[in-house]
Design an enzyme around this catalytic site. Structure first.
Site, PDB file in Angstrom:
ATOM      1  N   GLY A 235      69.598  51.600  64.600  1.00 20.08           N
ATOM      2  CA  GLY A 235      68.499  50.993  63.868  1.00 20.08           C
ATOM      3  C   GLY A 235      67.099  51.231  64.382  1.00 20.08           C
TER       4      GLY A 235
ATOM      5  N   GLY B  27      74.803  52.054  61.602  1.00 16.61           N
ATOM      6  CA  GLY B  27      75.953  51.141  61.559  1.00 16.61           C
ATOM      7  C   GLY B  27      77.115  51.626  62.408  1.00 16.61           C
TER       8      GLY B  27
ATOM      9  N   ARG C  10      69.025  64.644  60.084  1.00 16.28           N
ATOM     10  CA  ARG C  10      70.474  64.666  59.890  1.00 16.28           C
ATOM     11  C   ARG C  10      70.971  66.036  59.427  1.00 16.28           C
ATOM     12  NH1 ARG C  10      71.881  58.657  57.428  1.00 16.28           N
ATOM     13  NH2 ARG C  10      72.306  57.747  59.457  1.00 16.28           N
TER      14      ARG C  10
ATOM     15  N   LYS D 111      66.957  39.404  65.813  1.00 16.43           N
ATOM     16  CA  LYS D 111      67.862  38.257  65.801  1.00 16.43           C
ATOM     17  C   LYS D 111      69.044  38.393  66.752  1.00 16.43           C
ATOM     18  CE  LYS D 111      67.047  36.764  61.092  1.00 16.43           C
ATOM     19  NZ  LYS D 111      67.627  36.627  59.769  1.00 16.43           N
TER      20      LYS D 111
HETATM   21  P1  AMP Z   1      66.741  44.671  64.655  1.00 20.34           P
HETATM   22  O1  AMP Z   1      66.897  45.318  63.320  1.00 20.34           O
HETATM   23  O2  AMP Z   1      67.497  43.417  64.825  1.00 20.34           O
HETATM   24  O3  AMP Z   1      66.913  45.642  65.808  1.00 20.34           O
HETATM   25  O4  AMP Z   1      65.223  44.164  64.709  1.00 20.34           O
HETATM   26  C1  AMP Z   1      64.157  45.040  64.698  1.00 20.34           C
HETATM   27  C2  AMP Z   1      62.928  44.279  64.358  1.00 20.34           C
HETATM   28  O5  AMP Z   1      62.679  43.289  65.322  1.00 20.34           O
HETATM   29  C3  AMP Z   1      61.699  45.145  64.312  1.00 20.34           C
HETATM   30  O6  AMP Z   1      61.272  45.263  62.983  1.00 20.34           O
HETATM   31  C4  AMP Z   1      60.683  44.364  65.140  1.00 20.34           C
HETATM   32  O7  AMP Z   1      59.423  44.251  64.526  1.00 20.34           O
HETATM   33  C5  AMP Z   1      61.314  42.993  65.259  1.00 20.34           C
HETATM   34  N1  AMP Z   1      60.854  42.265  66.444  1.00 20.34           N
HETATM   35  C6  AMP Z   1      60.823  42.680  67.714  1.00 20.34           C
HETATM   36  N2  AMP Z   1      60.247  41.741  68.502  1.00 20.34           N
HETATM   37  C7  AMP Z   1      59.889  40.715  67.712  1.00 20.34           C
HETATM   38  C8  AMP Z   1      59.238  39.465  67.941  1.00 20.34           C
HETATM   39  N3  AMP Z   1      58.850  39.106  69.148  1.00 20.34           N
HETATM   40  N4  AMP Z   1      59.027  38.669  66.871  1.00 20.34           N
HETATM   41  C9  AMP Z   1      59.427  39.048  65.655  1.00 20.34           C
HETATM   42  N5  AMP Z   1      60.050  40.195  65.364  1.00 20.34           N
HETATM   43  C10 AMP Z   1      60.279  41.033  66.383  1.00 20.34           C
END
Ligand code: AMP
Length: 395
Positions: A353, A376, A35, A197
Site C-alpha cells: 500500500g 493485498g 508492473r 489504522k
Molecule cells: P494505510 O493504508 O493504513 O497504510 O494508511 C496510510 C495512510 O495513513 C496515509 O494516507 C497517511 O496519510 C495516513 N497517516 C499516516 N499518519 C497519519 C496520522 N498521524 N494521522 C492521520 N493519518 C495518517
C-alpha cells in the site's frame, strides 16, 4: 514452486499470467508502467529460449465487457517495454482467439483481452480455466499482485499443467523477499508498521511479533497505543474500540522479548491541511483540538538509530501524512535512514500500500533492496497466510 530458469521453452507455447492492472489516465494512457516493466524479464526468457507467449491479465473491476477496461489500451506500452510488436486478441476465449493462438510462431507474443470481462475469471470457473489452459504447453504465474486470489487464471488453471507450471521471475523475487524478512533474515530484524489504522494491521503486527527483534509503530495508528497507555492525544486519529487490543499487543511483544518503539513527539496542527499552524508536541501531551500528523524530530532520531542497527528491515505504512508536504518530513527522514542502512548491507523490503506510494513519490525505490508490486498479496503474506496462487504452483 519451480523457477522458469529450470526450463527451456523452445518451440513451445506458454501462457503467462501477468499483472498488468496498471493505473490509467482518463485518456487511457498508462500512468505507471512499473508492473509491465516488472514482467519483462519473464516474457523475454521465454522469447529468448525460442518459445511463444500468450499474456493474460485483468485490468480494473469491469462489469461485463466494458471497453474502458480493455487491455488494448496498454498494448503499445507492452510493445515499448519488450521492444517488439505484440498481437492482441479482442476476446480472451472464443474461435478467433483460438485461431490467433494456433498461428503464433516462436518468438511472438499475443496478449488476451481483459480476463475479467468474464465473471468466470473471478469465480474461479474450472471450464474457463481449462479453455485458457488449452492454448499452451506451459503455464507461468508471474502475477504476484493477484496471487492471493483463487481466480481461474491465477490458481485454478494450474491444475491443468502438472509438472509444466512455473513461477516467473517477479513472483519468485517477491516470495524470496518475503522469506528474507520472515524466515531467513539476518538479525536484528526490524518491522516498521505505520499507516492510519491499527485495525487494518492487527494480523500483521501479531504475525510479525514472532519474527522481528524490534518493531516501530508509527503514523496514525500509534495514537491508539498512546491513548491506551494513558496519553492525551488531542484530536489525533484513534480507534477507541481497539485500546485493549493495543495493550494486548504490547504485552505479547514484551513476552516475546520484542522491543516496541512508539513516537515520542509529533508535529501537530488543528487542520488536516498544508495551510494550518504547526507545532511540535510531546506525544503523551497533545493539547485539545490539535492532532498529530507526523513524527517529530526526537522520534525521527530514535527511529534513525533503530533502523541503522538493523540488518533486515520491513517497511509497511507511512509514519505521517506524507501526501501533505507539511507532514511528509518524518516519512522522508525514515526513508533516508533505511537507504543508508541498505547501503551498509541491510536488506530492506518496502511492501504493501501507501509506503510503496511514499517510496515512489520521494524517489527512493531504486535505493532500497526491494519494493513489492503486490498490495493485498504482500499484506496477506506478511500476515503469515499462504497464497492460493503460490500453493497451486506446487502440486
Ligand atoms: P494505510 O493504508 O493504513 O497504510 O494508511 C496510510 C495512510 O495513513 C496515509 O494516507 C497517511 O496519510 C495516513 N497517516 C499516516 N499518519 C497519519 C496520522 N498521524 N494521522 C492521520 N493519518 C495518517
Amino acid at each position: 514452486m519451480i523457477s522458469i530458469d529450470k526450463q527451456n521453452f523452445k518451440g513451445k507455447k506458454t501462457i503467462i499470467r501477468v499483472d498488468f492492472n496498471v493505473p490509467m489516465s482518463s485518456s487511457k494512457t498508462v500512468l505507471d508502467p512499473s508492473r509491465i516493466h516488472a514482467a519483462r524479464s519473464t516474457i523475454l526468457k521465454v522469447i529468448n529460449d525460442g518459445g511463444s507467449c500468450i499474456l493474460m491479465s485483468h485490468l480494473g473491476r469491469p462489469e461485463g465487457k466494458d471497453q474502458k477496461f480493455s487491455l488494448k489500451h496498454i498494448v503499445s506500452e507492452v510493445e515499448k517495454t519488450l521492444n517488439k510488436s505484440v498481437f492482441f486478441a479482442k476476446d480472451s476465449i472464443g474461435e478467433k482467439t483460438e485461431k490467433l493462438v494456433k498461428s503464433l510462431q516462436p518468438g511472438q507474443v499475443l496478449m488476451l483481452e481483459n480476463l475479467r470481462f468474464y465473471k468466470e475469471e473471478t469465480e474461479g470457473n474450472k471450464l474457463f480455466a481449462q479453455k485458457l489452459a488449452s492454448y499452451a504447453d506451459y503455464y507461468i504465474n508471474d502475477a504476484f499482485g493477484t496471487a492471493h486470489r483463487a481466480h481461474a487464471s491465477t490458481t485454478i488453471i494450474a491444475q491443468f499443467f502438472k509438472n509444466k507450471k512455473f513461477s516467473g521471475h517477479l513472483l519468485s523475487k517477491e516470495v524470496e523477499a518475503i522469506k528474507k524478512v520472515l524466515e531467513s533474515g539476518q538479525k536484528p530484524v526490524l518491522a516498521i508498521l505505520g499507516g492510519a489504522k491499527v485495525s487494518s494491521k492487527i494480523t500483521i503486527i501479531e504475525s510479525i511479533i514472532g519474527k522481528a527483534d524490534e518493531i516501530i509503530l508509527g503514523g496514525g495508528m500509534a495514537f491508539t497505543f498512546i491513548k491506551a497507555l494513558g496519553g492525551n492525544i488531542g484530536n489525533s486519529i484513534c480507534e477507541n474500540d481497539k485500546l485493549d487490543l493495543a495493550l494486548n499487543i504490547l504485552k505479547k511483544a514484551k513476552l516475546a522479548d520484542v522491543k516496541i518503539h512508539l513516537p515520542v513527539d509529533v508535529i501537530c496542527s488543528k487542520e488536516f491541511s498544508d495551510t494550518g499552524i504547526k507545532t511540535t508536541e510531546e506525544i503523551y501531551n497533545i493539547p485539545e483540538n490539535w492532532q498529530g500528523l507526523d513524527a517529530g524530530p526526537k522520534s525521527r532520531a530514535i527511529f534513525d538509530k533503530v533502523v541503522k542497527r538493523s540488518k533486515t528491515i520491513l517497511w509497511n505504512g507511512p509514519i505521517g501524512v506524507f501526501e501533505l508536504e507539511s507532514f511528509s518530513e518524518g516519512t522522508i527522514s525514515l526513508g533516508k535512514s533505511i537507504i543508508e542502512s541498505t547501503k551498509k548491507g541491510a536488506f530492506s523490503l518496502v511492501g504493501g500500500g501507501d509506503s510503496v506510494a511514499a517510496v515512489k513519490k520521494f524517489n527512493f525505490q531504486s535505493k532500497v533492496s526491494y519494493v513489492s508490486t503486490g498490495g493485498g498479496a504482500m499484506l496477506e503474506s506478511l500476515e503469515g497466510k499462504e497464497l492460493p496462487g503460490i500453493i497451486a504452483l506446487s502440486n
